[in-house]
Scaffold this motif. Structure first.
Motif, PDB file in Angstrom:
ATOM      1  N   PRO A  55     -11.019  35.149   8.589  1.00  0.00           N
ATOM      2  CA  PRO A  55     -12.161  35.885   9.141  1.00  0.00           C
ATOM      3  C   PRO A  55     -11.842  36.626  10.435  1.00  0.00           C
ATOM      4  O   PRO A  55     -12.377  37.713  10.679  1.00  0.00           O
ATOM      5  N   ALA A  57      -9.195  38.176  11.247  1.00  0.00           N
ATOM      6  CA  ALA A  57      -8.378  39.372  11.027  1.00  0.00           C
ATOM      7  C   ALA A  57      -9.231  40.628  10.915  1.00  0.00           C
ATOM      8  O   ALA A  57      -8.733  41.743  11.121  1.00  0.00           O
ATOM      9  N   LYS A  58     -10.520  40.485  10.627  1.00  0.00           N
ATOM     10  CA  LYS A  58     -11.420  41.650  10.561  1.00  0.00           C
ATOM     11  C   LYS A  58     -11.504  42.351  11.911  1.00  0.00           C
ATOM     12  O   LYS A  58     -11.782  43.543  11.979  1.00  0.00           O
ATOM     13  N   MET A  59     -11.258  41.591  12.983  1.00  0.00           N
ATOM     14  CA  MET A  59     -11.320  42.163  14.321  1.00  0.00           C
ATOM     15  C   MET A  59     -10.234  43.227  14.522  1.00  0.00           C
ATOM     16  O   MET A  59     -10.361  44.093  15.382  1.00  0.00           O
ATOM     17  N   TRP A  60      -9.170  43.165  13.728  1.00  0.00           N
ATOM     18  CA  TRP A  60      -8.093  44.151  13.842  1.00  0.00           C
ATOM     19  C   TRP A  60      -8.633  45.568  13.664  1.00  0.00           C
ATOM     20  O   TRP A  60      -8.184  46.503  14.306  1.00  0.00           O
ATOM     21  N   LYS A  61      -9.632  45.710  12.803  1.00  0.00           N
ATOM     22  CA  LYS A  61     -10.204  47.029  12.541  1.00  0.00           C
ATOM     23  C   LYS A  61     -11.217  47.450  13.597  1.00  0.00           C
ATOM     24  O   LYS A  61     -11.405  48.636  13.839  1.00  0.00           O
ATOM     25  N   THR A  62     -11.866  46.486  14.232  1.00  0.00           N
ATOM     26  CA  THR A  62     -12.938  46.814  15.174  1.00  0.00           C
ATOM     27  C   THR A  62     -12.503  46.775  16.632  1.00  0.00           C
ATOM     28  O   THR A  62     -12.989  47.557  17.434  1.00  0.00           O
ATOM     29  N   ARG A  64      -8.852  46.053  18.244  1.00  0.00           N
ATOM     30  CA  ARG A  64      -7.433  45.668  18.157  1.00  0.00           C
ATOM     31  C   ARG A  64      -6.927  44.983  19.421  1.00  0.00           C
ATOM     32  O   ARG A  64      -6.161  44.027  19.343  1.00  0.00           O
TER      33      ARG A  64
END
Length: 95
Positions: A55, A57-62, A64
């Motif tokens: 879960p 890893a979604k922060m990578w898109k929002t 970084r």
């Protein structure tokens, strides 16, 4: 990491089958305390790895920068736990 946990489970069950418990003597008390605490920290690290891989890893898109900071901070934690084992292993198993 999971290998450490499996090896410790086998080791603990063998020690218990030989009637070796934390209250047996001072060495066993220190042994179970130190390896148990280390195991809890390894388990906590495994939970964080799972979070960062799934879960989190979604922060990578929002965001970084924040995600990268979390991964780097976790890396410091994980290597500290590893460094502790480098000192625990010889102290408990080789001396």
């Amino acid at each position: 990491a999971s290998g450490f946990m499996v090896v410790k489970a086998i080791e603990y069950s063998t020690e218990f089958s030989h009637n070796l418990y934390p209250w047996t003597n001072n060495f066993m008390a220190v042994y179970f305390t130190m390896t148990g605490l280390h195991g809890l920290h390894v388990l906590g690290g495994m939970v964080v790895i799972g979070y960062l891989l799934l879960p989190g890893a979604k922060m990578w898109k929002t965001n970084r920068e924040q995600f990268t900071n979390r991964v780097e901070t976790f890396g410091l934690y994980w290597h500290f736990v590893d460094l502790v084992w480098i000192f625990l292993f010889p102290s408990l198993y080789l001396l």
